[in-house]
Design a protein around this motif. Structure first.
Motif, PDB file in Angstrom:
ATOM      1  N   CYS A  77       1.166   7.634  -7.832  1.00 12.12           N
ATOM      2  CA  CYS A  77       0.065   7.440  -8.779  1.00 12.12           C
ATOM      3  C   CYS A  77       0.389   6.235  -9.655  1.00 12.12           C
ATOM      4  N   VAL A  78      -0.581   5.373  -9.870  1.00  9.31           N
ATOM      5  CA  VAL A  78      -0.394   4.250 -10.780  1.00  9.31           C
ATOM      6  C   VAL A  78      -1.310   4.446 -11.988  1.00  9.31           C
ATOM      7  N   ALA A 123       7.416  -6.061 -17.053  1.00  7.61           N
ATOM      8  CA  ALA A 123       6.867  -5.887 -15.712  1.00  7.61           C
ATOM      9  C   ALA A 123       5.744  -6.898 -15.510  1.00  7.61           C
ATOM     10  N   PRO A 124       5.771  -7.668 -14.428  1.00 10.36           N
ATOM     11  CA  PRO A 124       4.727  -8.674 -14.231  1.00 10.36           C
ATOM     12  C   PRO A 124       3.373  -8.097 -13.837  1.00 10.36           C
ATOM     13  N   SER A 125       3.352  -6.824 -13.403  1.00 14.92           N
ATOM     14  CA  SER A 125       2.094  -6.228 -12.954  1.00 14.92           C
ATOM     15  C   SER A 125       2.298  -4.749 -12.689  1.00 14.92           C
ATOM     16  N   ASN A 126       1.186  -4.035 -12.532  1.00 14.29           N
ATOM     17  CA  ASN A 126       1.277  -2.656 -12.049  1.00 14.29           C
ATOM     18  C   ASN A 126       1.854  -2.622 -10.644  1.00 14.29           C
ATOM     19  N   ALA A 127       1.475  -3.599  -9.820  1.00 15.00           N
ATOM     20  CA  ALA A 127       1.956  -3.634  -8.442  1.00 15.00           C
ATOM     21  C   ALA A 127       3.478  -3.724  -8.386  1.00 15.00           C
ATOM     22  N   ALA A 128       4.079  -4.473  -9.322  1.00 18.53           N
ATOM     23  CA  ALA A 128       5.537  -4.601  -9.327  1.00 18.53           C
ATOM     24  C   ALA A 128       6.211  -3.250  -9.582  1.00 18.53           C
ATOM     25  N   LEU A 129       5.609  -2.440 -10.455  1.00 19.40           N
ATOM     26  CA  LEU A 129       6.160  -1.113 -10.718  1.00 19.40           C
ATOM     27  C   LEU A 129       5.975  -0.203  -9.509  1.00 19.40           C
ATOM     28  N   VAL A 130       4.855  -0.365  -8.805  1.00 16.79           N
ATOM     29  CA  VAL A 130       4.646   0.405  -7.578  1.00 16.79           C
ATOM     30  C   VAL A 130       5.667  -0.009  -6.518  1.00 16.79           C
ATOM     31  N   GLU A 131       5.916  -1.299  -6.405  1.00 19.87           N
ATOM     32  CA  GLU A 131       6.851  -1.791  -5.386  1.00 19.87           C
ATOM     33  C   GLU A 131       8.250  -1.228  -5.585  1.00 19.87           C
ATOM     34  N   ARG A 132       8.703  -1.114  -6.826  1.00 15.07           N
ATOM     35  CA  ARG A 132      10.045  -0.557  -7.016  1.00 15.07           C
ATOM     36  C   ARG A 132      10.059   0.945  -6.751  1.00 15.07           C
ATOM     37  N   THR A 133       8.919   1.612  -6.906  1.00 15.21           N
ATOM     38  CA  THR A 133       8.829   3.027  -6.559  1.00 15.21           C
ATOM     39  C   THR A 133       8.862   3.199  -5.045  1.00 15.21           C
ATOM     40  N   VAL A 134       8.185   2.304  -4.333  1.00 16.29           N
ATOM     41  CA  VAL A 134       8.237   2.313  -2.872  1.00 16.29           C
ATOM     42  C   VAL A 134       9.672   2.121  -2.390  1.00 16.29           C
ATOM     43  N   ALA A 135      10.414   1.237  -3.062  1.00 11.52           N
ATOM     44  CA  ALA A 135      11.812   1.013  -2.692  1.00 11.52           C
ATOM     45  C   ALA A 135      12.645   2.285  -2.870  1.00 11.52           C
ATOM     46  N   LEU A 136      12.336   3.065  -3.893  1.00 10.07           N
ATOM     47  CA  LEU A 136      13.033   4.342  -4.075  1.00 10.07           C
ATOM     48  C   LEU A 136      12.695   5.314  -2.947  1.00 10.07           C
ATOM     49  N   CYS A 137      11.447   5.316  -2.508  1.00  6.02           N
ATOM     50  CA  CYS A 137      11.068   6.155  -1.366  1.00  6.02           C
ATOM     51  C   CYS A 137      11.882   5.778  -0.139  1.00  6.02           C
ATOM     52  N   GLU A 138      12.072   4.479   0.074  1.00  3.21           N
ATOM     53  CA  GLU A 138      12.877   4.022   1.204  1.00  3.21           C
ATOM     54  C   GLU A 138      14.327   4.469   1.045  1.00  3.21           C
ATOM     55  N   LYS A 139      14.844   4.398  -0.163  1.00  5.24           N
ATOM     56  CA  LYS A 139      16.222   4.820  -0.429  1.00  5.24           C
ATOM     57  C   LYS A 139      16.436   6.274  -0.050  1.00  5.24           C
ATOM     58  N   GLU A 178      -2.628  -1.929  -2.696  1.00  6.70           N
ATOM     59  CA  GLU A 178      -2.065  -2.637  -1.542  1.00  6.70           C
ATOM     60  C   GLU A 178      -0.542  -2.512  -1.502  1.00  6.70           C
ATOM     61  N   ALA A 179       0.080  -2.287  -2.671  1.00  6.76           N
ATOM     62  CA  ALA A 179       1.538  -2.117  -2.732  1.00  6.76           C
ATOM     63  C   ALA A 179       1.971  -0.706  -2.356  1.00  6.76           C
ATOM     64  N   GLY A 180       1.032   0.267  -2.358  1.00  9.09           N
ATOM     65  CA  GLY A 180       1.399   1.617  -1.935  1.00  9.09           C
ATOM     66  C   GLY A 180       0.902   2.757  -2.796  1.00  9.09           C
ATOM     67  N   ALA A 181       0.270   2.462  -3.924  1.00  6.12           N
ATOM     68  CA  ALA A 181      -0.269   3.537  -4.773  1.00  6.12           C
ATOM     69  C   ALA A 181      -1.532   4.101  -4.142  1.00  6.12           C
ATOM     70  N   THR A 182      -1.693   5.434  -4.226  1.00  6.84           N
ATOM     71  CA  THR A 182      -2.886   6.050  -3.638  1.00  6.84           C
ATOM     72  C   THR A 182      -3.717   6.834  -4.654  1.00  6.84           C
ATOM     73  N   ILE A 183      -3.209   6.995  -5.884  1.00 14.42           N
ATOM     74  CA  ILE A 183      -3.997   7.551  -6.987  1.00 14.42           C
ATOM     75  C   ILE A 183      -4.034   6.513  -8.100  1.00 14.42           C
ATOM     76  N   ALA A 184      -5.229   6.248  -8.625  1.00 17.52           N
ATOM     77  CA  ALA A 184      -5.377   5.400  -9.812  1.00 17.52           C
ATOM     78  C   ALA A 184      -5.726   6.290 -10.994  1.00 17.52           C
ATOM     79  N   HIS A 185      -4.819   6.373 -11.964  1.00 14.02           N
ATOM     80  CA  HIS A 185      -5.080   7.125 -13.192  1.00 14.02           C
ATOM     81  C   HIS A 185      -5.682   6.151 -14.193  1.00 14.02           C
ATOM     82  N   CYS A 186      -6.908   6.421 -14.633  1.00 14.03           N
ATOM     83  CA  CYS A 186      -7.704   5.414 -15.333  1.00 14.03           C
ATOM     84  C   CYS A 186      -8.111   5.815 -16.747  1.00 14.03           C
TER      85      CYS A 186
END
Length: 273
Positions: free
Chosen positions: A8-9, A240-256, A40-48
């Motif tokens: 969720c982002v 953080a340069p963007s919301n996408a950057a925070l999503v990308e590091r979360t995706v990296a944790l999923c890979e870990k 596009e970076a991997g988030a599937t819920i947008a909390h608005c």
């Protein structure tokens, strides 16, 4: 294969301003652009949340409507979750956007302390919001700031007042509320599994606790939330340069932790949408 992790982002919130981080999206157009990159970076819920032109929080259904329209166009399939939080309005104004029929909406089922105020969620308002979500077929995301909120959510679901299976988010690290404490986090998971075995859960950490809760949640097999609402930094020295950057590091944790990142189709299936 382990269960895919839903990311969720939380794109904007009610508090962060451009002065805190220029990347915080304020206008509806900025929010749509920021969310598309996060999707596009991997988030599937947008909390608005939505904001006024002066960056103050708003609960204006017209703004939410324009945001939903843009997200459906530019992020097809993404789960749209609107906030009914108490910083944006008072009383039933907090649910004024529910007739728009978003996929989900946040629901705080009890009161607790915030840094400089009491976050008031009186029972009659909670029940009204829950009734509105049932009326408009909106799935609630329970925001649990305290252990009692888990018990209350289960009680409401047993009364038929919440759509099931439950989706509960453990919020940790808010000053004067529940700190980011690993034994407490583990007990939250244990308690939810005991009381609602079919429930899904998510972990959200505030400020410097964001990455910590992301890692705890992913490692434990749950879902997680990131985004500029909760944290405007990558580390103590770097915005953080963007919301996408925070999503990308979360995706990296999923890979870990060898967790697949949920697609929007998988996320909808997991949540029963």
């Amino acid at each position: 294969m382990s269960q895919p992790c839903i990311i969720c982002v939380a794109i904007t919130g009610s508090l962060p301003r451009k002065e805190n981080n220029p990347a915080v999206p304020i206008t509806v157009e900025e929010q749509i652009e920021s969310t598309q990159a996060a999707f596009e970076a991997g988030a599937t819920i947008a909390h608005c949340h939505v904001r006024n032109d002066d960056q103050t929080p708003s609960s204006d259904p017209e703004k939410f409507g324009r945001l939903m329209e843009g997200l459906k166009k530019h992020c097809p399939g993404m789960i749209i979750q609107l906030s009914t939080g108490g910083r944006s309005g008072a009383g039933e104004a907090r649910g004024g956007m529910l007739p728009l029929k978003p996929d989900m909406a946040s629901l705080s089922v009890g009161s607790n302390n915030f840094p400089n105020r009491v976050y008031e969620n009186p029972p009659q308002l909670v029940e009204w919001l829950a009734d509105e979500m049932l009326k408009y077929d909106v799935k609630p995301e329970i925001e649990a700031f305290d252990l009692s909120h888990i018990h209350q959510a289960v009680s409401l679901s047993k009364q038929g007042k919440l759509k099931t299976p439950l989706y509960v988010q453990f919020v940790m690290g808010v000053k004067n509320a529940m700190p980011a404490d690993k034994p407490t986090f583990d007990f939250y998971i244990e308690t939810l599994k005991r009381l609602a075995p079919d429930a899904q859960w998510c972990g959200a950490g505030i400020g410097a606790n964001q990455y910590l809760l992301n890692e705890w949640s992913i490692a434990a097999g749950g879902h997680t939330r990131t985004g500029l609402e909760d944290n405007v930094r990558l580390d103590s020295d770097t915005l953080a340069p963007s919301n996408a950057a925070l999503v990308e590091r979360t995706v990296a944790l999923c890979e870990k932790y060898q967790r697949p990142v949920a697609t929007w189709q998988q996320a909808r299936e997991i949540l029963g949408l």
